[in-house]
Every structure is written in C-alpha cells, then in structure tokens.
Scaffold this motif. Structure first.
Motif, PDB file in Angstrom:
ATOM      1  N   GLY A 126       0.837  -1.187   0.000  1.00  0.00           N
ATOM      2  CA  GLY A 126       0.000   0.000   0.000  1.00  0.00           C
ATOM      3  C   GLY A 126       0.870   1.234   0.000  1.00  0.00           C
ATOM      4  O   GLY A 126       2.068   1.168   0.293  1.00  0.00           O
ATOM      5  N   VAL A 127       0.258   2.359  -0.317  1.00  0.00           N
ATOM      6  CA  VAL A 127       0.976   3.638  -0.286  1.00  0.00           C
ATOM      7  C   VAL A 127       0.111   4.634   0.469  1.00  0.00           C
ATOM      8  O   VAL A 127      -1.112   4.639   0.339  1.00  0.00           O
ATOM      9  N   THR A 128       0.765   5.426   1.299  1.00  0.00           N
ATOM     10  CA  THR A 128       0.079   6.469   2.044  1.00  0.00           C
ATOM     11  C   THR A 128       0.841   7.771   1.889  1.00  0.00           C
ATOM     12  O   THR A 128       1.991   7.768   1.428  1.00  0.00           O
ATOM     13  N   ILE A 129       0.194   8.829   2.259  1.00  0.00           N
ATOM     14  CA  ILE A 129       0.825  10.138   2.200  1.00  0.00           C
ATOM     15  C   ILE A 129       0.673  10.781   3.572  1.00  0.00           C
ATOM     16  O   ILE A 129      -0.419  10.836   4.120  1.00  0.00           O
ATOM     17  N   GLU A 130       1.806  11.180   4.128  1.00  0.00           N
ATOM     18  CA  GLU A 130       1.824  11.803   5.458  1.00  0.00           C
ATOM     19  C   GLU A 130       2.679  13.053   5.364  1.00  0.00           C
ATOM     20  O   GLU A 130       3.857  12.965   5.007  1.00  0.00           O
ATOM     21  N   ALA A 131       2.111  14.191   5.685  1.00  0.00           N
ATOM     22  CA  ALA A 131       2.836  15.469   5.637  1.00  0.00           C
ATOM     23  C   ALA A 131       3.550  15.645   4.294  1.00  0.00           C
ATOM     24  O   ALA A 131       4.747  15.935   4.245  1.00  0.00           O
ATOM     25  N   GLU A 132       2.795  15.398   3.219  1.00  0.00           N
ATOM     26  CA  GLU A 132       3.312  15.577   1.849  1.00  0.00           C
ATOM     27  C   GLU A 132       4.339  14.518   1.416  1.00  0.00           C
ATOM     28  O   GLU A 132       4.867  14.586   0.313  1.00  0.00           O
ATOM     29  N   GLU A 133       4.640  13.559   2.271  1.00  0.00           N
ATOM     30  CA  GLU A 133       5.612  12.511   1.940  1.00  0.00           C
ATOM     31  C   GLU A 133       4.902  11.182   1.702  1.00  0.00           C
ATOM     32  O   GLU A 133       4.036  10.787   2.488  1.00  0.00           O
ATOM     33  N   LEU A 134       5.306  10.492   0.640  1.00  0.00           N
ATOM     34  CA  LEU A 134       4.764   9.166   0.366  1.00  0.00           C
ATOM     35  C   LEU A 134       5.531   8.128   1.179  1.00  0.00           C
ATOM     36  O   LEU A 134       6.733   8.246   1.390  1.00  0.00           O
ATOM     37  N   ARG A 135       4.796   7.093   1.595  1.00  0.00           N
ATOM     38  CA  ARG A 135       5.423   5.981   2.304  1.00  0.00           C
ATOM     39  C   ARG A 135       4.738   4.694   1.862  1.00  0.00           C
ATOM     40  O   ARG A 135       3.513   4.644   1.754  1.00  0.00           O
ATOM     41  N   LEU A 136       5.545   3.674   1.591  1.00  0.00           N
ATOM     42  CA  LEU A 136       4.994   2.366   1.243  1.00  0.00           C
ATOM     43  C   LEU A 136       4.788   1.540   2.499  1.00  0.00           C
ATOM     44  O   LEU A 136       5.607   1.581   3.419  1.00  0.00           O
ATOM     45  N   LEU A 137       3.705   0.776   2.517  1.00  0.00           N
ATOM     46  CA  LEU A 137       3.504  -0.279   3.498  1.00  0.00           C
ATOM     47  C   LEU A 137       3.711  -1.560   2.716  1.00  0.00           C
ATOM     48  O   LEU A 137       2.909  -1.887   1.833  1.00  0.00           O
ATOM     49  N   ALA A 138       4.803  -2.235   2.993  1.00  0.00           N
ATOM     50  CA  ALA A 138       5.164  -3.433   2.223  1.00  0.00           C
ATOM     51  C   ALA A 138       5.685  -4.488   3.186  1.00  0.00           C
ATOM     52  O   ALA A 138       6.896  -4.665   3.339  1.00  0.00           O
ATOM     53  N   PRO A 139       4.776  -5.199   3.858  1.00  0.00           N
ATOM     54  CA  PRO A 139       5.208  -6.161   4.873  1.00  0.00           C
ATOM     55  C   PRO A 139       6.154  -7.248   4.350  1.00  0.00           C
ATOM     56  O   PRO A 139       6.940  -7.799   5.123  1.00  0.00           O
ATOM     57  N   TYR A 140       6.112  -7.534   3.052  1.00  0.00           N
ATOM     58  CA  TYR A 140       7.001  -8.552   2.480  1.00  0.00           C
ATOM     59  C   TYR A 140       8.032  -7.924   1.547  1.00  0.00           C
ATOM     60  O   TYR A 140       8.662  -8.618   0.746  1.00  0.00           O
ATOM     61  N   GLY A 141       8.167  -6.609   1.625  1.00  0.00           N
ATOM     62  CA  GLY A 141       9.096  -5.917   0.751  1.00  0.00           C
ATOM     63  C   GLY A 141       8.515  -5.767  -0.646  1.00  0.00           C
ATOM     64  O   GLY A 141       7.347  -6.058  -0.890  1.00  0.00           O
ATOM     65  N   VAL A 142       9.354  -5.297  -1.576  1.00  0.00           N
ATOM     66  CA  VAL A 142       8.888  -5.034  -2.938  1.00  0.00           C
ATOM     67  C   VAL A 142       9.527  -5.946  -3.980  1.00  0.00           C
ATOM     68  O   VAL A 142       9.210  -5.852  -5.159  1.00  0.00           O
ATOM     69  N   GLU A 143      10.409  -6.842  -3.551  1.00  0.00           N
ATOM     70  CA  GLU A 143      11.140  -7.662  -4.524  1.00  0.00           C
ATOM     71  C   GLU A 143      10.219  -8.485  -5.417  1.00  0.00           C
ATOM     72  O   GLU A 143      10.365  -8.464  -6.646  1.00  0.00           O
ATOM     73  N   ASP A 144       9.277  -9.219  -4.834  1.00  0.00           N
ATOM     74  CA  ASP A 144       8.362 -10.033  -5.657  1.00  0.00           C
ATOM     75  C   ASP A 144       7.620  -9.163  -6.664  1.00  0.00           C
ATOM     76  O   ASP A 144       7.499  -9.520  -7.838  1.00  0.00           O
ATOM     77  N   LEU A 145       7.143  -8.024  -6.203  1.00  0.00           N
ATOM     78  CA  LEU A 145       6.425  -7.104  -7.078  1.00  0.00           C
ATOM     79  C   LEU A 145       7.301  -6.654  -8.241  1.00  0.00           C
ATOM     80  O   LEU A 145       6.880  -6.664  -9.390  1.00  0.00           O
TER      81      LEU A 145
END
Length: 190
Positions: A126-145
């Motif tokens: 998932g992706v969220t935006i906090e104080a104009e900054e994007l952050r990924l929520l990736a409990p298993y990382g992004v390698e498979d993706l």
C-alpha cells in the motif's frame, strides 16, 4: 526499470492521477489509511512492462483502521465523499478493523497487519501520504512485485487452510493476460 522501493515511490510521485487520488483519500483524514493492492501493483507492472497507458483498475482500495466505528455504512459514506471529490474512480473503502470477520481470520492489529494478510506478496502493498511525503507499506518488501513474482503470503502457503483461496484467486485474476512477464508460484494444489 524499477529496482528499489524508492523507485516505486518516485514512479507514484510522478503519476499525476495517482497523486490526485492519494490526495483525495488523505483529505478524509482516515486513521492509519493507505491505498493498497492493485493501485500500487498495477502501476509497478505497467512501468516494468513499458506500458504508456494505465491498465484500468477494477477498484481503488482505500483501507484504514478504526476500531471505534466498524459500521459498513461509514465506509459507504467515505466512498460517496471520494466520489464527490473525484467522480469516475472505482472507490472501495474498507475499515480493516472489521474486515477480519469478512475474511474469517483472527483480528488485524492495524492496516499494515491487514495488508500482510492479503493472499499474494505482490498485492500485499500500500501507499500512504503523510505530511506531503509518500510511504509504502510493504510487509514482504517489494522484490516479488518488482520481478513479477506472484507468491502466496505465509497465511496462504501450500498446506494452509487458506491455500485454496490463493489458488482460486490467481486463476480468476489471470494477471499474465495483462502482464505477460508475471510468474505464478505454487499454482498446483498437490
């Protein structure tokens, strides 16, 4: 070619439509929110395949965690608010504080824990935006993706009671039709 989590964030930052969608969701000020699953996965696979046009999304999954109000009517109210902000987007808003019941699982602790309970590692993002900054929520990382690998998350691995759900989903989704480089893992229920 995207190679890192920062590359994924940069691709999202450079996508005007995605940033508009994220901004609309952020205006709702939902607790512990992100936009998950296909919103991020499809963007990454489109970029990795060199597609110039966005693959249409069946839904835009806005997820959040609010144990103080688990009424489904509240989710529909948020969907309607988002439709007022950006009509035509297939909004789907779900409070993860209640979705464990729908999915017949133990209670989720928060949004990231709920995402970790999605069937495939490439979708558990998932992706969220906090104080104009994007952050990924990736409990298993992004390698498979990033390497087009569709593998079950731990709850859905072969031998678990949820594995048949994983098998059914990957057959139904048929992602290889849209993104030919995608590779499925554990597709046989031996």
């Amino acid at each position: 070619m995207l190679k890192t989590e920062e590359d994924v964030l940069k691709a999202i930052r450079q996508d005007k439509w995605m940033m508009e969608v994220l901004g609309a969701a952020a205006r709702l000020q939902l607790p512990d929110f992100c936009i998950s699953a296909g919103f991020v996965r499809s963007k990454v696979w489109d970029v990795q395949h060199g597609y110039m046009r966005r693959t249409p999304l069946l839904d835009v999954d806005v997820v959040y965690f609010d144990a103080s109000d688990t009424d489904e009517v509240t989710e529909k109210k948020y969907e309607n608010m988002l439709l007022q902000m950006i009509p035509g987007v297939p909004w789907s808003v779900k409070n993860q504080a209640r979705m464990h019941e729908v999915n017949r699982m133990p209670a989720y602790r928060d949004t990231e824990h709920a995402i970790a309970c999605y069937p495939e590692t490439a979708t558990s993002i998932g992706v969220t935006i906090e104080a104009e900054e994007l952050r990924l929520l990736a409990p298993y990382g992004v390698e498979d993706l990033l390497v087009f690998r569709v593998a079950p998350t731990p709850l859905y691995k072969k031998g678990t009671s949820y594995h048949p759900i994983y098998l059914k989903r990957i057959k139904q989704k048929n992602w290889q039709r849209l993104w030919p480089l995608v590779r499925m893992e554990e597709i046989h229920d031996d």
